[in-house]
Design a protein around this motif. Structure first.
Motif, PDB file in Angstrom:
ATOM      1  N   CYS A   1       0.987  -1.685  -0.273  1.00  0.00           N
ATOM      2  CA  CYS A   1       0.221   0.005   0.219  1.00  0.00           C
ATOM      3  C   CYS A   1       0.650   1.083  -0.264  1.00  0.00           C
ATOM      4  CB  CYS A   1      -0.272  -0.084   1.680  1.00  0.00           C
ATOM      5  SG  CYS A   1      -2.271  -1.587   1.219  1.00  0.00           S
ATOM      6  N   VAL A   2       1.399   1.527   0.543  1.00  0.00           N
ATOM      7  CA  VAL A   2       2.823   2.158   0.610  1.00  0.00           C
ATOM      8  C   VAL A   2       3.322   2.422  -0.232  1.00  0.00           C
ATOM      9  CG1 VAL A   2       5.047   3.430   1.778  1.00  0.00           C
ATOM     10  CG2 VAL A   2       3.010   2.168   3.295  1.00  0.00           C
ATOM     11  N   ASN A   3       3.944   1.903  -1.005  1.00  0.00           N
ATOM     12  CA  ASN A   3       4.566   2.115  -2.537  1.00  0.00           C
ATOM     13  C   ASN A   3       3.461   2.080  -3.415  1.00  0.00           C
ATOM     14  OD1 ASN A   3       7.733   1.457  -2.771  1.00  0.00           O
ATOM     15  ND2 ASN A   3       5.952  -0.086  -1.117  1.00  0.00           N
ATOM     16  N   MET A   4       2.601   1.467  -3.469  1.00  0.00           N
ATOM     17  CA  MET A   4       0.997   2.076  -4.585  1.00  0.00           C
ATOM     18  C   MET A   4       1.040   3.328  -4.341  1.00  0.00           C
ATOM     19  SD  MET A   4      -1.334  -1.069  -4.325  1.00  0.00           S
ATOM     20  CE  MET A   4      -0.859  -2.360  -4.572  1.00  0.00           C
ATOM     21  N   ILE A   5       0.468   3.978  -2.665  1.00  0.00           N
ATOM     22  CA  ILE A   5      -0.078   5.224  -2.930  1.00  0.00           C
ATOM     23  C   ILE A   5       1.398   6.353  -3.188  1.00  0.00           C
ATOM     24  CG2 ILE A   5       0.017   7.125  -0.672  1.00  0.00           C
ATOM     25  CD1 ILE A   5      -1.707   5.139   0.313  1.00  0.00           C
ATOM     26  N   ALA A   6       2.694   5.572  -2.890  1.00  0.00           N
ATOM     27  CA  ALA A   6       4.113   7.028  -2.979  1.00  0.00           C
ATOM     28  C   ALA A   6       3.934   7.048  -4.680  1.00  0.00           C
ATOM     29  CB  ALA A   6       5.115   6.316  -2.619  1.00  0.00           C
ATOM     30  N   ASN A   7       3.915   5.346  -5.502  1.00  0.00           N
ATOM     31  CA  ASN A   7       3.702   5.654  -7.177  1.00  0.00           C
ATOM     32  C   ASN A   7       2.421   7.102  -7.202  1.00  0.00           C
ATOM     33  OD1 ASN A   7       5.519   4.610  -8.637  1.00  0.00           O
ATOM     34  ND2 ASN A   7       5.178   3.173  -6.531  1.00  0.00           N
ATOM     35  N   LEU A   8       1.540   6.836  -6.978  1.00  0.00           N
ATOM     36  CA  LEU A   8       0.399   7.219  -7.207  1.00  0.00           C
ATOM     37  C   LEU A   8       1.060   8.963  -6.536  1.00  0.00           C
ATOM     38  CD1 LEU A   8      -2.339   7.579  -8.060  1.00  0.00           C
ATOM     39  CD2 LEU A   8      -2.782   7.716  -5.212  1.00  0.00           C
TER      40      LEU A   8
ATOM     41  N   ASP B   1      13.413   2.277  -6.885  1.00  0.00           N
ATOM     42  CA  ASP B   1      12.613   1.207  -7.732  1.00  0.00           C
ATOM     43  C   ASP B   1      11.057   1.154  -7.480  1.00  0.00           C
ATOM     44  OD1 ASP B   1      12.598  -0.966  -5.055  1.00  0.00           O
ATOM     45  OD2 ASP B   1      14.715  -0.821  -5.565  1.00  0.00           O
ATOM     46  N   SER B   2      10.338   0.575  -7.826  1.00  0.00           N
ATOM     47  CA  SER B   2       8.762   0.381  -7.792  1.00  0.00           C
ATOM     48  C   SER B   2       8.422  -0.155  -6.026  1.00  0.00           C
ATOM     49  CB  SER B   2       7.993  -0.666  -8.618  1.00  0.00           C
ATOM     50  OG  SER B   2       8.343  -1.912  -8.684  1.00  0.00           O
ATOM     51  N   LYS B   3       9.669  -0.249  -5.449  1.00  0.00           N
ATOM     52  CA  LYS B   3       8.843  -0.851  -3.855  1.00  0.00           C
ATOM     53  C   LYS B   3      10.234  -0.697  -3.141  1.00  0.00           C
ATOM     54  CE  LYS B   3      11.966  -5.251  -4.266  1.00  0.00           C
ATOM     55  NZ  LYS B   3      11.796  -6.651  -4.757  1.00  0.00           N
ATOM     56  N   SER B   4      10.620   0.845  -3.424  1.00  0.00           N
ATOM     57  CA  SER B   4      12.042   1.905  -2.205  1.00  0.00           C
ATOM     58  C   SER B   4      10.970   2.872  -1.795  1.00  0.00           C
ATOM     59  CB  SER B   4      12.581   2.348  -2.910  1.00  0.00           C
ATOM     60  OG  SER B   4      12.587   2.919  -3.549  1.00  0.00           O
ATOM     61  N   ALA B   5       9.763   3.367  -1.619  1.00  0.00           N
ATOM     62  CA  ALA B   5       8.323   3.565  -0.986  1.00  0.00           C
ATOM     63  C   ALA B   5       8.922   4.101   0.536  1.00  0.00           C
ATOM     64  CB  ALA B   5       7.331   3.691  -1.260  1.00  0.00           C
ATOM     65  N   VAL B   6       9.443   5.265   1.394  1.00  0.00           N
ATOM     66  CA  VAL B   6       9.538   5.412   2.556  1.00  0.00           C
ATOM     67  C   VAL B   6       8.584   5.964   3.379  1.00  0.00           C
ATOM     68  CG1 VAL B   6      10.605   6.749   4.559  1.00  0.00           C
ATOM     69  CG2 VAL B   6      11.792   6.426   2.074  1.00  0.00           C
ATOM     70  N   GLY B   7       7.471   4.979   3.826  1.00  0.00           N
ATOM     71  CA  GLY B   7       6.160   5.272   4.612  1.00  0.00           C
ATOM     72  C   GLY B   7       5.743   4.131   5.525  1.00  0.00           C
ATOM     73  N   VAL B   8       4.452   5.028   6.158  1.00  0.00           N
ATOM     74  CA  VAL B   8       3.776   4.004   7.010  1.00  0.00           C
ATOM     75  C   VAL B   8       2.693   3.869   7.184  1.00  0.00           C
ATOM     76  CG1 VAL B   8       3.942   5.751   8.972  1.00  0.00           C
ATOM     77  CG2 VAL B   8       4.263   3.322   9.341  1.00  0.00           C
TER      78      VAL B   8
END
Length: 467
Positions: free
Chosen positions: A101-108, A115-122
Motif C-alpha cells: 500500500c505504501v508503495n502504491m500510494i507513493a507511486n500515485l 525502484d517500484s518498491k523503495s517507498a518510505v512511509g507507514v
C-alpha cells in the motif's frame, strides 16, 4: 409429570425470549461495573437497541469518512479483526500488504523512487497520527541542522493557513511548536501562498499546505507556494520544506486533476499524508504518511524492538492496532485500480454539481465551495435578517440528515456555512431528496412559499426568486 415438565419448559422458553426477560425492566449499570453477569443475548439486545438512537452513518453528510464497503471487504475485515498489526513476526503477510500500500500510494503521488518498491512511509490510525509523525520528522531534521550550525533550536514554528484541521493545532501544542497562521478573508478561505512565504523565517520547520480544505473543499495553490518558497530559500540560503496535508484530496486529485502539480513532482514537498478512510474508501481507522526519501525521515526517530519474536523497526505513535483497515485498503487498491477510483471520484463530482444546481435554483444560497477541490457543497444563506444556517441544520435533523453549520475562522468569522460532503454512497437520488427536504425547511421557516410537489420532489424553479 409430563404436564409439569411441559410447563417448566414453557417457562424457560419464555424467560429466554428477548423482551420477556427481567433485564428489560431493570436498571443496568452506567458508571460502575455490575456485580453479576447477564446473558449474552440480553447484553447484545440492550446495547443494540440503544445504538438505534445514533444517526444513520449514510446520512451523516458532515463526515468525510467512508460509510460503505463491499460485502467481500467486510468479510476480510472481520476475518482479521483479532490480528494485532504491530506483531509483524506473527503476521508477515499483513506487513507485506502494508508495504505494498505504501508503495502504491507513493507511486500515485509521484515519489522519486529508486525502484517500484523503495517507498518510505507507514500506515497510521488516521491523518492525525500521520501529521504528528511528519511534524516530528520536520522538527528533528530542523533541530539537527540548527545544532550543526551552532544556532538555537528551541523556538521552531510551522506556517499554515487558519483553515488547517485541528490536528495541526494539537501537534503544535503537544510538541511545542509555534503555529503561525495565515488569516483568511471573506471570499478567500484557504492559505494565501504569498502571505505564507512572507511569514517564513529561519525557525520555520515546514509550511503546511492543504489539499482539500475542511471548510470548503478547496485545494490550496501548492505549485505557487513551492515556487515562491524556492525563490526565498535561494535568497536566504534556508531550505524550508513543504508538507502536504492531503487527508481529503490525496485520493481525489490524481484521478480528477492528474495534471495538477501538488505532490512529489514539486521539489520542496518532502512528505504527504492522506486518509485512507476518507476518499481512500476504507472504514475509519487508516491513514498514510509518505516521505520523499529516506533522508527526510531522521533515522533516530525509528526504533528497533525484538520482544515480539524478531527484530523489527517501528515509527508510530500507536503501538498495538488492528490489521483490518490495512487489509481493507489493499483490497480497495487492487479491486478498483486506477480506472475504478477515477470512476468513483467522477461520480462524486457529478453528484456534487447536481446538488449545487438544486441549491442554486432556490435562489436562497451563496455557494462557498469551489469546483476544483473535494466533491462537497458548502453554502450559506443570502438573507440572514430572520433566520440562520444553524436553524436549517437543526431542522434537517428531523428528516434524518446531519448537515453541519459552522462559522469560518478569523478573519472571516462573519460567514456561516452549511456543508454537504459527497461520498461514494451519496447518489443523485439522495441529492434530490436532500434538496427536497431543504426546500421544505425553507418553507417551514417562511423563507419560501409552499408549492405542490411533483412526484414527491419540490419544484425549486417555482419557488425561486423569493429569497
Amino acid at each position: 409429570m409430563v404436564i409439569s415438565n411441559t410447563i417448566e419448559s414453557d417457562s424457560r422458553a419464555l424467560l429466554d425470549y428477548t423482551y420477556a426477560s427481567r433485564y428489560d425492566r431493570t436498571d443496568l449499570p452506567r458508571f460502575k461495573i455490575a456485580e453479576h453477569p447477564i446473558p449474552k443475548e440480553a447484553a447484545y439486545q440492550i446495547i443494540n437497541d440503544e445504538l438505534m438512537l445514533d444517526a444513520n452513518p449514510r446520512l451523516d453528510l458532515a463526515s468525510f469518512v467512508t460509510t460503505w464497503m463491499e460485502p467481500e471487504c467486510d468479510k476480510l475485515i472481520m476475518a482479521a479483526i483479532n490480528k494485532n498489526y504491530v506483531d509483524m513476526y506473527q503476521y508477515p503477510v499483513t506487513t507485506e500488504l502494508q508495504d505494498r500500500c505504501v508503495n502504491m500510494i507513493a507511486n500515485l503521488f509521484n515519489a522519486p523512487l529508486e525502484d517500484s518498491k523503495s517507498a518510505v512511509g507507514v500506515g497510521t490510525i488516521g491523518s492525525s497520527e500521520a501529521i504528528m509523525l511528519a511534524g516530528l520528522a520536520f522538527k528533528r531534521r530542523w533541530q539537527n541542522k540548527m545544532r550543526a550550525a551552532s544556532k538555537p533550536c528551541d523556538k521552531p514554528n510551522i506556517v499554515a493557513g487558519a483553515n488547517v484541521q485541528i490536528c495541526w493545532k494539537k501537534f503544535a501544542n503537544y510538541f511545542e511548536v509555534e503555529l503561525k497562521e495565515v488569516k483568511l478573508s471573506e471570499g478567500y478561505y484557504v492559505m494565501d501562498p504569498k502571505k505564507a512565504v512572507e511569514m517564513v523565517d529561519e525557525n520555520t520547520i515546514c509550511v503546511a499546505a492543504i489539499l482539500g480544505s475542511t471548510l470548503n473543499g478547496e485545494f490550496e495553490d501548492i505549485k505557487l507556494l513551492n515556487d515562491l518558497l524556492v525563490a526565498k530559500n535561494e535568497q536566504t540560503r534556508w531550505d524550508t520544506p513543504i508538507h502536504v496535508d492531503a487527508a481529503s484530496g490525496g485520493f481525489i486529485a490524481p484521478f480528477l486533476y492528474p495534471g495538477l502539480e501538488w505532490d512529489f513532482r514539486l521539489p520542496l514537498v518532502k512528505s504527504i499524508n492522506v486518509s485512507g478512510h476518507k476518499y481512500g474508501l476504507v472504514y475509519p481507522g487508516i491513514g498514510w504518511v509518505i516521505w520523499r526519501s529516506n533522508e527526510d525521515l531522521p533515522e533516530e526517530l525509528i526504533f528497533e524492538i525484538n520482544y515480539l519474536g524478531t527484530k523489527q523497526r517501528t515509527f508510530t505513535l500507536n503501538f498495538s492496532k488492528g490489521s483490518s483497515q490495512i487489509i481493507a485498503q489493499y483490497y480497495q487498491l487492487i479491486r478498483l485500480g486506477l480506472k475504478g477510483y477515477k470512476r468513483i471520484m467522477e461520480n462524486c463530482k457529478v453528484n456534487a454539481e447536481h446538488l449545487k444546481k438544486g441549491l442554486e435554483n432556490t435562489q436562497c444560497f451563496n455557494i462557498v465551495s469551489k469546483d476544483n477541490g473535494v466533491p462537497l457543497v458548502a453554502f450559506s444563506l443570502k438573507n440572514h435578517s430572520q433566520h440562520n444556517e444553524f436553524q436549517i441544520s437543526n431542522m434537517l435533523r428531523g428528516f434524518g440528515w446531519s448537515v453541519p453549520a459552522y462559522t469560518m475562522p478569523p478573519d472571516a468569522q462573519r460567514i456561516t456555512v452549511l456543508r454537504v460532503v459527497i461520498r461514494e454512497d451519496f447518489s443523485r437520488t439522495l441529492a434530490d431528496q436532500l434538496v427536497n427536504d431543504i426546500v421544505k425547511v425553507l418553507q417551514d421557516l417562511g423563507i419560501l412559499p409552499s408549492v405542490p410537489e411533483e412526484n414527491g420532489v419540490a419544484n425549486t424553479t417555482q419557488v425561486a426568486g423569493v429569497c
